[in-house]
Design an enzyme around this catalytic site. Structure first.
Site, PDB file in Angstrom:
ATOM      1  N   GLN A 271       8.489  38.487  16.368  1.00 37.01           N
ATOM      2  CA  GLN A 271       8.815  37.696  17.550  1.00 37.01           C
ATOM      3  C   GLN A 271       8.673  38.564  18.806  1.00 37.01           C
ATOM      4  O   GLN A 271       9.258  39.638  18.900  1.00 37.01           O
ATOM      5  CB  GLN A 271      10.252  37.154  17.422  1.00 37.01           C
ATOM      6  CG  GLN A 271      10.667  36.221  18.544  1.00 37.01           C
ATOM      7  CD  GLN A 271       9.875  34.901  18.556  1.00 37.01           C
ATOM      8  OE1 GLN A 271       9.590  34.330  17.504  1.00 37.01           O
ATOM      9  NE2 GLN A 271       9.520  34.437  19.737  1.00 37.01           N
TER      10      GLN A 271
ATOM     11  N   LYS B 295      12.215  27.922  14.251  1.00 33.06           N
ATOM     12  CA  LYS B 295      11.242  28.198  13.187  1.00 33.06           C
ATOM     13  C   LYS B 295      11.926  28.186  11.820  1.00 33.06           C
ATOM     14  O   LYS B 295      11.401  27.618  10.858  1.00 33.06           O
ATOM     15  CB  LYS B 295      10.555  29.550  13.442  1.00 33.06           C
ATOM     16  CG  LYS B 295       9.599  29.492  14.633  1.00 33.06           C
ATOM     17  CD  LYS B 295       9.122  30.872  15.076  1.00 33.06           C
ATOM     18  CE  LYS B 295       8.340  30.760  16.383  1.00 33.06           C
ATOM     19  NZ  LYS B 295       8.040  32.059  17.020  1.00 33.06           N
TER      20      LYS B 295
ATOM     21  N   ASP C 127       0.618  34.379  12.825  1.00 31.43           N
ATOM     22  CA  ASP C 127       0.511  34.171  14.276  1.00 31.43           C
ATOM     23  C   ASP C 127      -0.948  34.203  14.739  1.00 31.43           C
ATOM     24  O   ASP C 127      -1.252  33.797  15.860  1.00 31.43           O
ATOM     25  CB  ASP C 127       1.271  35.290  15.015  1.00 31.43           C
ATOM     26  CG  ASP C 127       2.600  34.800  15.570  1.00 31.43           C
ATOM     27  OD1 ASP C 127       2.756  33.580  15.755  1.00 31.43           O
ATOM     28  OD2 ASP C 127       3.466  35.656  15.832  1.00 31.43           O
TER      29      ASP C 127
END
Ligand code: NDP
Length: 288
Positions: free
Chosen positions: A97, A53, A121
């Site tokens: 995460q 990422k 997200d």
């Protein structure tokens, strides 16, 4: 029949190319898109995902910041970081995460602490709710990537029967809502579905997000069906493979995503797209 390959790697590169120009324009307007990732603990797979990422963000000029926290971090510490990032005008997207270490306890209150406008997200109940209501939302990156793959291959969705295998909050449920929003007739399958093969056989479009190597076989498919394989597993041979038995499915499907090189690259491209959307919104140029 040999299925057409839906090349997620190539499409993701196209998406990133489009975003690069947008990032530059946003930076000129005073809102260089910024992504912060909270990486807690020492899960090796998470460390790899976060590196990917960071690299993808840097390549298109998105500012990225990784906050690394130890394996024994407590929820209050993670919460304090989320609060600081919520208040930081240079950060437009915040990503926690998963999985978080056990010391943190239930991750949900932390995911819900992220401001919905920075929830790149798309996991926050506000964004899930907006998606369910058909309102503009930051949408979970993997299902958003699957929809872009379908769109770029010009797969008809309206009026078709779509079967989603898996009902997780991060893939299966938002995927089903997106397909419904595109006017498919949608069936959602899960571990209690009695005859999975029979359900899959009815699908014009099948999206598989289960986490079981090569679960879906070619002879389960309707000839010509479009197959989107979200799964990422290690097969018995140690190789990365999907939830679909690619060799047998390729002979029956009309179009299919490979693993690797299908959905995975699109997930990261859609994450960057969400960061740009959030930055645009911060500039007052867009809805969520
Ligand atoms: P979860 O474990 O959260 O959910 C799996 C779902 O599959 C559950 O709904 C479960 O049903 C269902 N399921 C399990 N076994 C069966 C079965 N035998 N038949 C039918 N349904 C079954 O997984 P995720 O959604 O997080 O991920 C799914 C896969 O996608 C994984 O391989 C993961 O690595 C991959 N993934 C890939 C991404 C990418 O970018 N390419 C991103 C995210 C995930 P129930 O609800 O009843 O338990």
């Amino acid at each position: 029949m040999t299925a057409r390959l839906l090349d997620g790697k190539a499409l993701a590169a196209q998406v990133r190319d489009g975003l690069r120009a947008e990032v530059a324009a946003l930076a000129d307007a005073g809102a260089r898109p910024g992504l912060a990732v909270i990486l807690a603990g020492d899960d090796p797979a998470s460390a790899v995902y976060v590196r990917h990422k960071e690299k993808a963000a840097a390549e298109i000029g998105v500012l990225s910041r990784v906050i690394r926290l130890p394996n024994d971090v407590d929820a209050a510490t993670v919460r304090a970081h989320v609060d600081a990032l919520n208040a930081d005008a240079a950060i437009h997207g915040i990503l926690i995460q998963l999985p978080l270490p056990a010391s943190v306890g239930d991750p949900r209150p932390l995911l819900e602490r992220v401001h919905p406008d920075k929830d790149v997200d798309g996991f926050h109940p506000v964004n899930m709710g907006r998606l369910a209501l058909g309102e503009p939302a930051l949408v979970a990156c993997t299902p958003a990537g699957c929809m872009r793959l379908l769109a770029s291959a010009e797969v008809p969705i309206a009026g078709r029967h779509a079967v989603v295998v898996g009902r997780s909050n991060i893939v299966g449920k938002p995927m089903a809502l997106l397909l419904l929003g595109a006017n498919a007739t949608v069936t959602i399958c899960h571990s209690r579905t009695p005859d999975l093969a029979a359900e899959v056989r009815r699908a014009d479009i099948v999206v598989v997000a289960v986490g079981r190597a090569r679960l879906v076989k070619g002879d389960w498919l309707k000839p010509g069906a479009t197959v989107i394989d979200v799964g990422m597993n290690r097969g018995d041979d140690g190789k990365l493979c999907g939830d679909v038995d690619f060799a047998s499915a390729q002979a029956v499907a009309g179009a299919i995503t490979p693993v690797p090189g299908g959905v995975g690259p699109m997930t990261i491209a859609c994450l960057l797209d969400n960061v740009c959307r959030a930055a645009r919104r911060a500039l007052g140029k867009d809805q969520p």
